[in-house]
Write a protein that holds these residues in place. Structure first.
Motif, PDB file in Angstrom:
ATOM      1  N   ASP A  98      51.229   3.232  16.666  1.00  0.00           N
ATOM      2  CA  ASP A  98      51.512   3.573  15.701  1.00  0.00           C
ATOM      3  C   ASP A  98      51.213   5.072  15.904  1.00  0.00           C
ATOM      4  O   ASP A  98      50.366   5.553  16.367  1.00  0.00           O
ATOM      5  CB  ASP A  98      50.012   3.179  14.473  1.00  0.00           C
ATOM      6  CG  ASP A  98      50.109   1.649  14.217  1.00  0.00           C
ATOM      7  OD1 ASP A  98      51.314   0.987  15.199  1.00  0.00           O
ATOM      8  OD2 ASP A  98      49.608   1.006  13.781  1.00  0.00           O
ATOM      9  N   ALA A  99      52.432   5.706  14.794  1.00  0.00           N
ATOM     10  CA  ALA A  99      52.065   7.309  14.900  1.00  0.00           C
ATOM     11  C   ALA A  99      51.009   7.690  13.422  1.00  0.00           C
ATOM     12  O   ALA A  99      51.421   7.125  12.270  1.00  0.00           O
ATOM     13  CB  ALA A  99      53.431   7.658  14.225  1.00  0.00           C
ATOM     14  N   ALA A 429      48.919  13.955  28.050  1.00  0.00           N
ATOM     15  CA  ALA A 429      48.421  12.321  27.690  1.00  0.00           C
ATOM     16  C   ALA A 429      48.646  12.432  25.992  1.00  0.00           C
ATOM     17  O   ALA A 429      48.572  13.449  25.189  1.00  0.00           O
ATOM     18  CB  ALA A 429      46.721  12.829  27.835  1.00  0.00           C
ATOM     19  N   PRO A 430      48.228  11.400  24.956  1.00  0.00           N
ATOM     20  CA  PRO A 430      48.414  11.367  23.617  1.00  0.00           C
ATOM     21  C   PRO A 430      47.192  11.738  23.508  1.00  0.00           C
ATOM     22  O   PRO A 430      46.292  11.757  23.817  1.00  0.00           O
ATOM     23  CB  PRO A 430      48.503   9.590  23.848  1.00  0.00           C
ATOM     24  CG  PRO A 430      48.729   8.753  25.554  1.00  0.00           C
ATOM     25  CD  PRO A 430      48.532  10.036  26.333  1.00  0.00           C
ATOM     26  N   GLN A 431      47.963  11.925  21.631  1.00  0.00           N
ATOM     27  CA  GLN A 431      47.105  12.712  21.123  1.00  0.00           C
ATOM     28  C   GLN A 431      46.110  11.576  19.895  1.00  0.00           C
ATOM     29  O   GLN A 431      46.157  10.626  20.080  1.00  0.00           O
ATOM     30  CB  GLN A 431      47.654  13.759  19.909  1.00  0.00           C
ATOM     31  CG  GLN A 431      48.476  13.906  19.580  1.00  0.00           C
ATOM     32  CD  GLN A 431      49.023  14.755  18.253  1.00  0.00           C
ATOM     33  OE1 GLN A 431      49.660  13.959  17.326  1.00  0.00           O
ATOM     34  NE2 GLN A 431      48.622  16.066  17.902  1.00  0.00           N
ATOM     35  N   ASN A 449      45.576   6.203  18.277  1.00  0.00           N
ATOM     36  CA  ASN A 449      45.128   5.557  18.906  1.00  0.00           C
ATOM     37  C   ASN A 449      46.911   4.715  19.746  1.00  0.00           C
ATOM     38  O   ASN A 449      47.028   3.534  20.530  1.00  0.00           O
ATOM     39  CB  ASN A 449      44.999   3.984  18.551  1.00  0.00           C
ATOM     40  CG  ASN A 449      45.717   3.547  17.212  1.00  0.00           C
ATOM     41  OD1 ASN A 449      46.818   3.686  16.918  1.00  0.00           O
ATOM     42  ND2 ASN A 449      45.070   2.445  17.084  1.00  0.00           N
ATOM     43  N   GLN A 450      47.918   5.862  19.750  1.00  0.00           N
ATOM     44  CA  GLN A 450      49.220   5.741  20.538  1.00  0.00           C
ATOM     45  C   GLN A 450      48.146   5.209  22.036  1.00  0.00           C
ATOM     46  O   GLN A 450      47.877   6.190  22.477  1.00  0.00           O
ATOM     47  CB  GLN A 450      49.518   6.653  20.271  1.00  0.00           C
ATOM     48  CG  GLN A 450      50.579   6.659  19.272  1.00  0.00           C
ATOM     49  CD  GLN A 450      51.909   7.699  19.596  1.00  0.00           C
ATOM     50  OE1 GLN A 450      52.151   8.185  19.579  1.00  0.00           O
ATOM     51  NE2 GLN A 450      53.106   6.778  18.344  1.00  0.00           N
ATOM     52  N   GLN A 451      49.262   4.923  23.054  1.00  0.00           N
ATOM     53  CA  GLN A 451      48.993   4.889  24.547  1.00  0.00           C
ATOM     54  C   GLN A 451      49.978   5.427  25.134  1.00  0.00           C
ATOM     55  O   GLN A 451      51.109   4.824  24.694  1.00  0.00           O
ATOM     56  CB  GLN A 451      48.950   3.276  24.366  1.00  0.00           C
ATOM     57  CG  GLN A 451      47.821   2.106  23.842  1.00  0.00           C
ATOM     58  CD  GLN A 451      46.342   3.199  24.150  1.00  0.00           C
ATOM     59  OE1 GLN A 451      46.426   3.485  25.462  1.00  0.00           O
ATOM     60  NE2 GLN A 451      45.808   3.547  23.073  1.00  0.00           N
ATOM     61  N   PHE A 508      52.295  16.017  23.248  1.00  0.00           N
ATOM     62  CA  PHE A 508      52.411  14.539  24.492  1.00  0.00           C
ATOM     63  C   PHE A 508      53.699  13.541  22.956  1.00  0.00           C
ATOM     64  O   PHE A 508      53.206  13.242  22.278  1.00  0.00           O
ATOM     65  CB  PHE A 508      51.716  13.513  24.717  1.00  0.00           C
ATOM     66  CG  PHE A 508      52.312  11.986  25.305  1.00  0.00           C
ATOM     67  CD1 PHE A 508      52.117  12.775  26.961  1.00  0.00           C
ATOM     68  CD2 PHE A 508      51.811  11.287  24.626  1.00  0.00           C
ATOM     69  CE1 PHE A 508      52.229  11.293  27.221  1.00  0.00           C
ATOM     70  CE2 PHE A 508      52.136  10.021  25.855  1.00  0.00           C
ATOM     71  CZ  PHE A 508      52.460   9.975  26.660  1.00  0.00           C
ATOM     72  N   LEU A 509      54.320  13.359  23.756  1.00  0.00           N
ATOM     73  CA  LEU A 509      56.058  12.721  22.716  1.00  0.00           C
ATOM     74  C   LEU A 509      57.058  11.218  23.706  1.00  0.00           C
ATOM     75  O   LEU A 509      56.798  11.393  24.772  1.00  0.00           O
ATOM     76  CB  LEU A 509      56.739  13.118  22.655  1.00  0.00           C
ATOM     77  CG  LEU A 509      56.332  14.213  21.108  1.00  0.00           C
ATOM     78  CD1 LEU A 509      57.533  15.448  20.850  1.00  0.00           C
ATOM     79  CD2 LEU A 509      56.144  13.795  20.116  1.00  0.00           C
ATOM     80  N   PRO A 510      55.890  10.249  23.656  1.00  0.00           N
ATOM     81  CA  PRO A 510      56.361   8.758  24.600  1.00  0.00           C
ATOM     82  C   PRO A 510      57.700   8.665  23.855  1.00  0.00           C
ATOM     83  O   PRO A 510      57.889   8.783  25.521  1.00  0.00           O
ATOM     84  CB  PRO A 510      55.613   7.969  23.893  1.00  0.00           C
ATOM     85  CG  PRO A 510      54.550   8.551  23.389  1.00  0.00           C
ATOM     86  CD  PRO A 510      54.478  10.098  22.479  1.00  0.00           C
ATOM     87  N   ARG A 511      58.456   8.920  23.474  1.00  0.00           N
ATOM     88  CA  ARG A 511      60.035   8.905  23.777  1.00  0.00           C
ATOM     89  C   ARG A 511      60.701   9.601  24.112  1.00  0.00           C
ATOM     90  O   ARG A 511      61.400  10.015  24.771  1.00  0.00           O
ATOM     91  CB  ARG A 511      60.483   8.350  22.244  1.00  0.00           C
ATOM     92  CG  ARG A 511      60.188   7.911  21.323  1.00  0.00           C
ATOM     93  CD  ARG A 511      60.679   8.021  19.914  1.00  0.00           C
ATOM     94  NE  ARG A 511      59.640   8.489  19.230  1.00  0.00           N
ATOM     95  CZ  ARG A 511      60.431   9.217  18.010  1.00  0.00           C
ATOM     96  NH1 ARG A 511      61.356   9.540  17.479  1.00  0.00           N
ATOM     97  NH2 ARG A 511      59.656  10.412  16.781  1.00  0.00           N
TER      98      ARG A 511
END
Length: 726
Positions: A98-99, A429-431, A449-451, A508-511
């Protein structure tokens, strides 16, 4: 208002756009623009504007824009890699969690925040009591969109009453940011009172009684009123919950307090605090924060008129304020270029009676602050990195020293004590949202809790200082996969902004892994005009010194080439909104350095911008054509004016939403028309438009995914990489 609130995000972080204009039959080439030239002389300089006619939405202009949008959509859809990129971007969004956007902690351990669950299209406003409490959805824009036939709705701002009984929030449609204010009774889930239109600005503030709140409302303008009147003569009203909007009391503004001699563009906010017997009125032009400050006792509300006492003016260089008890805490850069905090006693409202609450940092920049009862929390910048710092009776303390980067959360609006909330800031690393106790113990709240995606290449971030054209060293962050070979062949995207003193920060941006997986490099420059090193860095890319902004970008591009990351055939450049000056002037001054460029809702015709609604508010940042020296600066920074016939420009993708309230769509339309008619390179110039978007703020997740896929596919196509050619 600033041209782009979400500009400071590498590649695509927030709202975005999608090609959504319904168009006639698709053309095989972009249609030439209708041209009705206008010649004028300003301060002795004769200028010819071949596409002035595109500034008005006549049937001729709209037909051309629709044909351009259709051509762009057809061209982008034909890139073979586009659909796989879109699928991968969607997959990354689905699998990383989730964002979570803005988080606000209120008394009673109530947490309000924006959450968009994986698979959902828009952020909802949710609340929970205590970190272990169950989530309660308070506002669901997706439900509102369904009821409106699918038109995107978005939450622009929210502010609960101090006791949590009520919630004020703004909703806008189609990316317009033209928010309507609603009040929700959180105990019943029902709207209370009438919707209040034209409440565009954030800054709703509740009185200590939890029954009254203040908001700024724009005037209702009759048809035919010039756009430049939009933000003038706005009024702060005081509204009682459940009362008719027409019964709200005018509290502050140019037409309310004529004795104060406010400017027509003094957009006001009135601030309350539950522990204070005072109220504070603040003005800005919605762009420059250095406005006017006034104060009055709450008891003055019982009088027919309020005797506001002036505290400070723009000359005092105060950029942010907060009310605590009977004193006002203010951030200023007056005599402190990197910022300091003052405490102003409201029972003796003279600036001379102030005391320094937090001194200017020995290094770094004091950017933000929050107040606790017996402490002050600050956010201090060093280049791309932020640190949350506490000042109390024991001195200065790093709140989370073991965390590489830490940011303040809106966690103490009522001067809560005890635990402190901080966010993390990292390239790799994710926020996370951390809770730090009085002894320095840290635990993850789990709210963010983004991974990190699995099975992706390891990414590293290098932060370097690059010499610019005049020898000044400019911060540059370079993100790439760990196994990158510096053979000069990597597809590389250079990003910059450089305005308002706003700075890029580690995020950090997973996309972005959809780019890294293809060997891509992302480079982010904190060019002059940002606030990376305080107010002097901002002023070094401001009006007459604005050329430093794009020259710093050109220097960063040359560095990336010289250091073996890429070459001009594989280098792209991207700028959003005010960053349109960064990208547009870099491309028009050094076109040979770039294979492709992204002009995203860009400020591109600065000589004409002040004739638009929001252009008036940005005179303080960029200047006015009425002033001879400002005119020279605006002419220098205008991409449109520097497009020359016969120059081999790189490929350009111009992106804009038709409902943009910050940069008018015609800036992209005129620039596209002139580039298409002028470039000799044979490379495409595409105008990508969306009728259901604005400046990117409030756009849906699917719009963001589609935009990112189009952007990446366009760049890789123009870099000539295998599998990308239509």
């Amino acid at each position: 208002m600033p041209l782009h609130l979400f500009a400071l995000r590498p590649l695509i972080a927030a709202g975005a756009l999608a090609c959504g204009l319904i168009a006639p039959a698709r053309a095989q080439t972009p249609p030439p623009a209708p041209s009705h030239p206008v010649t004028e002389t300003l301060h002795g300089v004769t200028l010819v504007d071949p596409y002035r006619n595109l500034e008005t939405r006549t049937p001729e202009t709209l037909a051309w824009m629709r044909a351009q949008a259709a051509y762009a959509a057809k061209t982008l859809d034909a890139i073979p890699l586009r659909q796989p990129l879109l699928q991968r971007i969607e997959q990354l969004a689905q699998t990383t969690g989730d964002a979570v956007g803005e988080v606000l902690r209120m008394p009673g351990e109530r947490y309000y925040y924006l959450r968009r669950k994986a698979g959902e299209n828009q952020f909802k406003l949710v609340m929970r009591s205590g970190l272990a409490g169950a989530e309660q959805v308070l506002v669901d824009p997706e439900a509102l969109a369904r009821a409106a036939g699918g038109t995107p709705h978005a939450i622009n701002y929210f502010m609960p009453s101090w006791d949590g009984h009520y919630l004020a929030y703004g909703i806008s449609v189609g990316g317009s940011e033209n928010a309507t204010l609603y009040v929700l009774d959180t105990t019943t889930g029902r709207t209370v009172g009438e919707p209040i239109p034209r409440v565009v600005e954030e800054g709703v503030s509740w009185m200590p009684d939890n029954q009254r709140f203040a908001y700024n409302q724009l005037r209702a303008l009759p048809p035919g009123t010039p756009d430049t009147e939009t933000y003038l003569d706005s009024t702060v009203f005081l509204q009682t919950v459940g009362q008719k909007a027409s019964q709200a009391r005018p509290l502050f503004g140019p037409t309310v307090n004529r004795a104060l001699k406010l400017d027509r563009l003094d957009v006001g906010q009135v601030i309350f605090s539950p522990d204070s017997g005072y109220m504070v009125a603040r003005t800005t032009d919605t762009t420059s924060p250095e406005g006017k400050l006034f104060a009055a006792p709450l008891a003055a509300l019982s009088a027919p008129t309020i005797d506001w006492q002036r505290i400070a003016g723009p000359e005092d260089k105060i950029t942010d304020v907060a009310l605590r008890g009977n004193e006002l805490v203010a951030r200023t850069y007056q005599g402190a270029p990197r910022g300091k905090l003052l405490a102003i006693p409201l029972d003796n409202q003279a600036l001379a009676q102030t005391r320094t609450l937090v001194p200017e940092p020995a290094s770094g920049v004091l950017e933000g602050f929050e107040l606790e009862k017996d402490a002050v929390l600050t956010e201090e910048r060093s280049s791309f990195t932020l640190r949350a710092v506490r000042y109390d009776a024991q001195g200065r303390h790093d709140i989370a020293p073991s965390v590489p980067g830490s940011t303040l959360i809106n966690g103490n609006p009522a001067h809560l004590g005890g635990d402190t909330l901080v966010g993390t800031s990292s390239w790799t690393a994710p926020q996370r949202l951390l809770q730090v106790d009085a002894k320095g113990g840290i635990r993850d709240t789990g709210l963010r809790n983004q991974q990190a995606p699995t099975g992706v290449p390891e990414i590293v971030a290098e932060e370097v200082m690059v010499p610019s054209h005049d020898g000044v060293m400019v911060p540059l962050a370079i993100l790439h996969r760990k196994d990158l070979k510096k053979d000069g062949q990597a597809p590389t995207l250079l990003i910059g902004y450089g305005a308002y003193g706003l700075s890029e920060e580690a995020r950090f941006l997973p996309r972005n892994f959809a780019w890294f997986e293809r060997g891509g490099v992302i480079a982010i420059a904190n060019v002059r005009g940002s606030g990376a090193f305080g107010d002097p860095w901002h002023r070094a890319g401001f009006k007459a010194t604005k050329p430093n902004t794009w020259k710093d970008g050109i220097a960063a591009a040359k560095y990336l080439i010289a250091q073996g990351y890429t070459n001009p055939k594989h280098l792209g450049i991207w700028g959003t909104s005010a960053g349109g000056i960064f990208v547009g002037r870099a491309v028009t001054e050094a076109p040979e350095l770039f294979a492709a460029a992204i002009f995203d809702v860009g400020s591109l015709d600065t000589l004409r911008a002040e004739n638009s609604a929001n252009g008036v508010t940005n005179i303080s940042e960029f200047g006015t054509v009425q002033d001879p020296e400002d005119f020279k600066a605006l002419l220098a920074m205008s991409t449109y004016q520097h497009i020359e016939k016969g120059v081999a420009y790189p490929a350009v993708l111009l992106i804009h939403g038709m409902n943009d309230p910050r940069v008018d769509t015609w800036e992209s339309a005129k620039t596209a028309a002139k580039l298409q008619a002028s470039t000799s390179s044979g490379k495409p110039v595409l105008l990508r438009l969306d009728e259901q978007a604005g400046h990117g703020i409030g756009s849906t997740a699917q719009q963001a995914y589609t935009k990112q896929a189009d952007l990446m596919a366009f760049l890789l196509w123009q870099f000539g990489l295998a599998g990308t050619q239509p």
